[in-house]
Structures are given as structure tokens and as C-alpha cells.
Design a protein around this motif. Structure first.
Motif, PDB file in Angstrom:
ATOM      1  N   ARG A  31     -97.669  84.494  17.855  1.00 20.20           N
ATOM      2  CA  ARG A  31     -98.433  85.397  17.008  1.00 20.20           C
ATOM      3  C   ARG A  31     -97.653  86.671  16.709  1.00 20.20           C
ATOM      4  N   SER A  32     -97.010  87.224  17.751  1.00 19.98           N
ATOM      5  CA  SER A  32     -96.316  88.488  17.507  1.00 19.98           C
ATOM      6  C   SER A  32     -95.096  88.272  16.629  1.00 19.98           C
ATOM      7  N   MET A  33     -94.458  87.091  16.770  1.00 16.50           N
ATOM      8  CA  MET A  33     -93.324  86.796  15.880  1.00 16.50           C
ATOM      9  C   MET A  33     -93.799  86.689  14.430  1.00 16.50           C
ATOM     10  N   GLN A  35     -96.319  88.151  13.154  1.00 16.59           N
ATOM     11  CA  GLN A  35     -96.670  89.492  12.674  1.00 16.59           C
ATOM     12  C   GLN A  35     -95.422  90.224  12.184  1.00 16.59           C
ATOM     13  N   ARG A  38     -94.427  88.794   8.908  1.00 19.11           N
ATOM     14  CA  ARG A  38     -95.245  89.295   7.793  1.00 19.11           C
ATOM     15  C   ARG A  38     -94.821  90.693   7.387  1.00 19.11           C
TER      16      ARG A  38
ATOM     17  N   ARG B   2    -107.544  96.542  11.486  1.00 20.36           N
ATOM     18  CA  ARG B   2    -106.725  95.437  11.947  1.00 20.36           C
ATOM     19  C   ARG B   2    -106.439  95.561  13.437  1.00 20.36           C
ATOM     20  N   HIS B  13    -107.040  86.499  24.668  1.00 25.40           N
ATOM     21  CA  HIS B  13    -105.855  85.903  25.288  1.00 25.40           C
ATOM     22  C   HIS B  13    -105.758  86.263  26.755  1.00 25.40           C
ATOM     23  N   ARG B 352     -90.135  89.348  25.541  1.00 26.17           N
ATOM     24  CA  ARG B 352     -91.003  90.511  25.361  1.00 26.17           C
ATOM     25  C   ARG B 352     -90.253  91.790  25.712  1.00 26.17           C
TER      26      ARG B 352
END
Lengths: 151, 435
Positions: A31-33, A35, A38, B2, B13, B352
Motif C-alpha cells: 500500500r505504501s509503495m 501511495q 501515485r 485522506r 492493519h 521501512r
């Protein structure tokens, strides 16, 4: 018998939970990738365009040239700019239009002959609005913003 | 708008991750309780772990809602797995480890929530470094070893009934110090790199700290016989120097220095010679000095793809399996699945951590701190995992979060806390109104 079955079931539970945990972890990373992807795509997407007005001295010759307006749009004589200004009075890195905090800003990049906004020379970064005219050397560009942007 | 949706998704999650981790740890504990007689401290350990997991998640959601959603669940899952492994392998240490876990999560929350910590680490770097170095020197004079063997390395300090290992704290301190020093120097370093007139292969600005760090590592190696820590410090330092300068010659020069030191150490120290010899060929001494590594390889083989099941393998053949060789025990009882699980967790940590560093591109201290902390954890994990698998000579470092060891667990969680803080500062820098 029953203890063995219980242990086997616990093994299955532990194994599936391990896989489930890793799956959710990967989902977060994915998901973060997406984002970031985008954000990069929206930075590359044109938010409007710059239309070249004909040089004041010259006469109307053919179609007006159009350039895409990106989140960072550079103007200047050097070929690396988004908008290449073929004019002797333009510096190689002349000016820059950036999108910041939902506003469009015009910045002069310490050019030799300065940048004009609606025929007035700017001395600091200035907010742009629709149909402003940016002047560089003998050239001028009319800004058109696409208003219904989904950001 | 958002960000509200995002934080809701983060919470979902978080909950899913915790549920999976909790079920997995519970299943492990239950399997142990079924395979052998066990006292109430098994369930006490589980209860402490659950309390830590929920308290940590709740407090992070409350005080640091914009922090990275993957780091804390990953750390708490690995440490839960470690608790199960220690309960399985060395039950008498399990209660103590659970207690250390509670302390560690507390320390992590402190490091994550306390806003001044990053600034203090940067401003008072010489004080902090001096204290850590004094503690390290103290182990040379007053050091002891909990196992009580005459010739075991004396890396611990005894404080009442508690042993702690200053070289573990040195990890955080050293990374913070290097990040702050290199952060201040980075502009000059990059300018020198762009300067075409520089004829020197390495500028003194880079070579000076590199050589002094090399010497410090050698001192640790010579005085403490602590091969793993010396190696770890030097490798992480090289990676940080490379991150600052982007100069590949750093890596080559560092590699040469490591090889010189390794060749000298091989001839000078019996410990190093032994480690390298049994790495090259353990089989002639498979029931002598290489017994540990050979049994570890046997454990990997016995595990197969799905493992023997928790409590059903026999990792007890490996000496001191609960600290350095815990990875071999996991491999036997969880098989390839477990190995991939541990590796994936560390891969996600790398991803991360480095992306936190990338988002701090304008702030050198923050960037280097994120990269350094991540590398410290990951390089350590890789060193011991490769050592247990006989891919590298064995270096006695712990497997972060999983191995038995109070100081190690504490420091790993503090590092995660700092990373969480750094990830939250990215978000707050991007939306100034949000904080």
C-alpha cells in the motif's frame, strides 16, 4: 491420541497465523509503495498548460505553442527545461513554476534580465492564477489551469 | 480527510497483525504446555507479552498516530516468537525474558513519544559517547560473564542481580554519534567529492573517522575477544559513511581494512582461528570444537520444509541454543516456513527503515540515524543467521528480538522506538498543521 491431534491443530494454527501475519505485513508495504507511486504520477501529470504568445515585435505566424504545466515546471534557454525559451534575453535557467500547498508559485531563478508577471517585473516568488501572463525576454506565456483536478 | 481514512486503515492493519501474532504465539505456548510439564510462568509470560502488545499499540495510536504501521507489530511478533522459543529451549530463563520484554517496550515507548530525545542525542553526543565508552572500558576491568566460566569473554557488568552488556548500549550511542557527526560534515564531504581537483584517493575528512573507527573496533576485538560486535560496528560505520558520501571507494577501502584485520586476527587470536577453521571445514572435529555448528546444521536438515512442530524437535543438542543459535532451533521446529518468516520480517524492517531515511532527504542527521539504526539491526541479524548456517564464520551476536538476552532486547526495542519517532517526524514535517 487427543493430545497429538491438539498439537497438530496448534501447529496448523501457528503456521497459518505466521503466513497471515506476513501477508498483512506485505499488504502494508504494498500500500505504501502504491501511495508513493501515485504521488510520483500526480507530480508528472500536467495540471494545465502554458501557451506561448507571439513575440510582441513579430506578427502572427501559425499556431501558438503549448507546454504542459507540471508540479515543477522550469523555464529557460537550456534544453533541459520543461519550457525551452529560444530568446537571446533568456537565461539558461531562467524561472520556475512550482506547486506548493495547493498554490502555484512563480520564481525567478536569478536570471540576467528578470521575469515579468503581467508586464510587471517580479522581485520575489509570487502566486499565479489562471490566465496570468509570464514574460521572459521577448516571449510571453499565458497560464491556463485545469480547474477540475482530482488531487 | 485522506489522513483520517489512512489512519483508520492503519488501525485495521494493526489489529489484524496483532491478532495473527497473538494467535501464533498462543498456539506455540499451548503446544509447549501440551508436550511437557510446565509451570504457571508459561502463561505468565504469554500474559505479559499480550499486555505489552496491546499497551504498545494503544499508546502509539494515542500519542504517535502517524508513525510507521509495520515496525512495532513486527518487533512484538518476533519477540513473542522469541519468548516461545526461550520457553521451549531454556524454561528457567523465560520469566526473566518476559520481564525484560516489559521493560523494553516501556523504553521503546519512551524513545518514541518523548520529543526531546532526538535533539539531545545530537546536541550532547560527546557526553553520551563518553559515558558509553567508560562503561565499555569498565567491562575490561570489572567485566564478568553470567555463565561463570573462567575463560568466557567478560562482556557483562554486574549490578546487583542484573547483568547488562555495555556493548549493546554502545550500538545506539555509536549510531547516534556517527549520524550527528557525519550529518554535520556531509555538505563538506559532498563538496569535496564534486571537486575534480582532489587528487587524493580519499579525503582526510573521510579517511580520518574511518581509521579511528577501525582502531576502536580493533580495541574491542583485542580486549574483549568480541569478534561479532567489532565486525558489526565497523560494517555499519562503513555503510553510514557510504550513505553520506556516495563514494564506492569507501566500501573497497573498508573491505581491505577488514581483510587486513581478519588476517592479523587469524594469526594472533585462537578464538578467531578456531572460528575460521571450523567454518572452512567443521567435519573433522564434528564432535569436538565444531560440535555446536555441526549440530546446528543437523537441526536445519531435520526441520525440512514445515518443521517438526513446536516442542517436537530436539534442538537441545545444540549447546547454548537459546542465545546465539536460536535461529537453528526455529529452523528445526518451524522448518523453512519459519526461516522465511524471520527473513521476511527483517526484509520488511530494512525496507521501512531505509524508506524512513529516504523521506528525510533534507535532514542529514535524521536520514543517517534512520539508515544506521536499520543497518545495525539488520546486519546483526544477517551476521548471526549466516553464522548459524555456516555461510560466514560464526560471530557471537544475538538474533535481534528473538535471542535470549535482556540488554539486547532492550536496545533493539529502543532502536525501533527511535525509528518510529523518525517516521512520525516525516509525517509531521509534511503536514505542519497536523501536529
Amino acid at each position: 491420541m487427543s493430545v497429538e491431534v491438539a498439537i497438530f491443530i496448534l501447529r496448523l494454527v501457528a503456521g497459518f497465523c505466521l503466513i497471515g501475519f506476513l501477508a498483512v505485513l506485505f499488504a502494508i508495504v504494498w500500500r505504501s509503495m502504491r501511495q508513493v507511486d501515485r504521488q510520483l504520477a500526480s507530480a508528472r501529470m500536467p495540471h494545465g498548460y502554458l501557451t506561448r504568445q507571439n513575440p510582441d515585435s513579430g506578427q502572427a505566424n501559425g499556431v501558438a505553442e503549448r507546454f504542459p504545466l507540471l508540479a515543477i515546471t522550469t523555464l529557460g534557454r537550456s534544453a533541459s527545461n520543461t519550457v525551452v525559451v529560444n530568446d537571446d534575453y533568456a537565461s539558461a535557467q531562467h524561472a520556475r513554476i512550482v506547486l506548493e500547498d495547493g498554490q502555484w508559485w512563480l520564481e525567478d531563478r536569478r536570471s540576467r534580465n528578470g521575469t515579468r508577471l503581467n508586464d510587471l517585473a517580479i522581485d520575489q516568488r509570487t502566486i499565479l492564477t489562471d490566465s496570468d501572463v509570464i514574460g521572459i525576454g521577448n516571449f510571453s506565456y499565458r497560464l491556463t489551469l485545469i480547474s477540475n483536478l482530482s488531487r | 480527510m485522506r489522513s483520517a481514512v489512512e489512519s483508520l486503515a492503519n488501525k485495521r492493519h494493526h489489529f489484524l497483525l496483532l491478532a495473527f501474532a497473538g494467535l501464533s504465539v498462543f498456539a506455540g505456548m499451548a503446544a509447549i504446555s501440551l508436550t511437557r510439564q510446565s509451570g504457571p510462568d508459561l502463561w505468565l509470560g504469554l500474559a505479559i507479552w499480550i499486555a505489552c502488545a496491546f499497551a504498545g499499540t494503544a499508546l502509539l495510536n494515542r500519542y504517535l498516530p502517524s508513525c510507521d504501521p509495520a515496525l512495532f507489530p513486527m518487533a512484538i511478533f518476533l519477540s513473542g516468537w522469541g519468548l516461545v522459543a526461550i520457553q521451549r529451549l531454556a524454561p528457567s530463563f523465560a520469566a526473566r525474558q518476559a520481564l525484560w520484554l516489559a521493560i523494553s517496550v516501556g523504553a521503546m515507548l519512551f524513545a518514541a513519544v518523548f520529543p526531546q530525545l532526538l535533539r539531545w542525542l545530537r546536541v550532547y553526543r560527546y557526553v553520551v559517547l563518553a559515558v558509553a565508552l567508560l562503561l565499555l572500558l569498565a567491562t575490561i576491568v570489572f567485566g564478568s560473564n553470567p555463565s561463570g566460566f573462567e575463560f568466557a569473554p567478560r562482556l557483562w557488568l554486574k549490578l546487583g542481580a542484573v547483568y547488562f552488556q555495555p556493548s549493546e548500549f554502545m550500538k545506539v550511542v555509536l549510531v547516534a554519534f556517527m549520524a550527528s557527526y557525519l550529518g554535520e560534515q556531509s555538505a563538506a564531504i559532498r563538496a569535496e567529492r564534486g571537486d575534480a581537483n582532489m587528487k587524493l584517493p580519499l579525503s582526510p575528512r573521510l579517511a580520518g573517522p574511518m581509521l579511528s573507527m577501525w582502531l576502536l573496533s580493533l580495541v574491542i576485538l583485542v580486549w574483549q575477544r568480541d569478534l561479532g560486535t567489532a565486525m558489526l560496528f565497523f560494517v555499519v560505520f562503513l555503510l553510514l559513511l557510504y550513505t553520506t558520501s556516495g563514494d564506492w571507494r569507501i566500501l573497497i577501502g573498508g573491505l581491505l581494512l577488514v581483510m587486513i584485520a581478519a588476517a592479523a586476527a587469524y594469526h594472533l587470536f585462537d578464538v578467531v582461528k578456531l572460528r575460521v577453521d571450523i567454518w572452512l571445514n567443521p567435519w573433522p572435529e564434528s564432535d569436538g570444537r565444531a560440535y555446536q555448528i555441526v549440530q546446528s546444521l543437523m537441526a536445519f536438515g531435520a526441520g525440512g520444509i514445515l518443521g517438526t512442530g513446536v516442542g517436537l524437535g530436539s534442538p537441545g543438542y545444540i549447546p547454548v541454543v537459546h542465545s546465539d543459535f536460536v535461529f537453528a532451533a526455529l529452523a528445526e521446529e518451524w522448518g523453512l516456513l519459519g526461516v522465511i518468516g524471520v527473513l521476511s520480517c527483517f526484509a520488511v524492517l530494512t525496507l521501512r527503515g531505509l524508506s524512513i531515511g529516504l523521506t528525510h532527504s533534507g535532514r542529514d542527521f535524521h536520514k543517517l540515524l534512520a539508515v544506521g539504526l536499520t543497518m545495525m539491526l539488520v546486519v546483526q541479524a544477517l551476521m548471526i543467521m549466516a553464522g548459524v548456517l555456516k555461510l560466514l564464520p560464526l560471530t557471537g551476536v544475538t538474533l535481534p528480538f528473538i535471542s535470549y538476552g535482556g540488554s539486547s532486547l532492550l536496545v533493539c526495542f529502543v532502536m525501533i522506538g527511535l525509528l518510529l519517532r523518525l517516521s512520525a517526524e516525516v509525517a509531521s514535517a509534511r503536514h505542519p498543521g497536523a501536529r
